[in-house]
Design a protein around this motif. Sequence first.
Motif, PDB file in Angstrom:
ATOM      1  N   CYS A  18       0.827  -1.219   0.000  1.00 48.18           N
ATOM      2  CA  CYS A  18       0.000   0.000   0.000  1.00 48.18           C
ATOM      3  C   CYS A  18       0.854   1.259   0.000  1.00 48.18           C
ATOM      4  N   VAL A  19       1.933   1.257   0.782  1.00 50.53           N
ATOM      5  CA  VAL A  19       2.813   2.433   0.830  1.00 50.53           C
ATOM      6  C   VAL A  19       3.458   2.667  -0.537  1.00 50.53           C
ATOM      7  N   ALA A  20       3.898   1.608  -1.193  1.00 47.37           N
ATOM      8  CA  ALA A  20       4.481   1.752  -2.526  1.00 47.37           C
ATOM      9  C   ALA A  20       3.442   2.275  -3.515  1.00 47.37           C
ATOM     10  N   GLU A  21       2.200   1.819  -3.395  1.00 49.86           N
ATOM     11  CA  GLU A  21       1.134   2.312  -4.265  1.00 49.86           C
ATOM     12  C   GLU A  21       0.841   3.785  -3.992  1.00 49.86           C
ATOM     13  N   ILE A  22       0.896   4.185  -2.734  1.00 51.30           N
ATOM     14  CA  ILE A  22       0.669   5.591  -2.380  1.00 51.30           C
ATOM     15  C   ILE A  22       1.741   6.470  -3.013  1.00 51.30           C
ATOM     16  N   LEU A  23       2.985   6.064  -2.888  1.00 52.29           N
ATOM     17  CA  LEU A  23       4.073   6.874  -3.422  1.00 52.29           C
ATOM     18  C   LEU A  23       4.101   6.885  -4.951  1.00 52.29           C
ATOM     19  N   SER A  24       3.501   5.884  -5.570  1.00 54.65           N
ATOM     20  CA  SER A  24       3.432   5.870  -7.046  1.00 54.65           C
ATOM     21  C   SER A  24       2.192   6.577  -7.563  1.00 54.65           C
ATOM     22  N   GLY A  25       1.314   7.018  -6.662  1.00 50.88           N
ATOM     23  CA  GLY A  25       0.115   7.735  -7.071  1.00 50.88           C
ATOM     24  C   GLY A  25      -1.083   6.861  -7.368  1.00 50.88           C
ATOM     25  N   ALA A  26      -0.988   5.567  -7.124  1.00 53.04           N
ATOM     26  CA  ALA A  26      -2.081   4.653  -7.436  1.00 53.04           C
ATOM     27  C   ALA A  26      -3.076   4.503  -6.296  1.00 53.04           C
ATOM     28  N   ARG A  27      -2.775   5.047  -5.128  1.00 55.35           N
ATOM     29  CA  ARG A  27      -3.640   4.885  -3.955  1.00 55.35           C
ATOM     30  C   ARG A  27      -3.583   6.148  -3.116  1.00 55.35           C
TER      31      ARG A  27
END
Length: 146
Positions: free
Chosen positions: A48-57
């Motif tokens: 989830c953190v990786a998705e947040i930093l990539s803009g997907a979440r």
Amino acid sequence: MAEQARLIDVVATSPGRPVLAPVDPIPITETATGPPDPADTARALGLCVAEILSGAREVDSIARWITDDVQRHLQQRSAVAAHARSVGRRSRARPVLRVGSVLVCRPADGVAEATVVVHTRSHARAVAIRLEDRQGRWRATAIGVL
């Protein structure tokens, strides 16, 4: 009532009828009341953190798993990452993320520290997470991304 009990005894011990023997009850296994396996929570949070930093979440989607301080930190990191994406003119396609290894250390009761490696097509990121038991579930009290 006593007559019915006597009849049951007579019928149970009559020839040709099986005698019923008492059976010990099945032991009830205690279920753990503590939080679930911290590796599962760390794996999900790392992704989830990786998705947040990539803009997907959005950060708010994991608000129940993190403390307010961690939420503010991730919102700041997310804003910086969004600015970098807009300046770099990267594509807006959703990144392909895959969780690699998850290592968990238990330094104290109710505390777990984990490192989650999240892979993209071009590189890998390490997400360090400190989880603490809060009312029977894990909550992240610190998150760092390398």
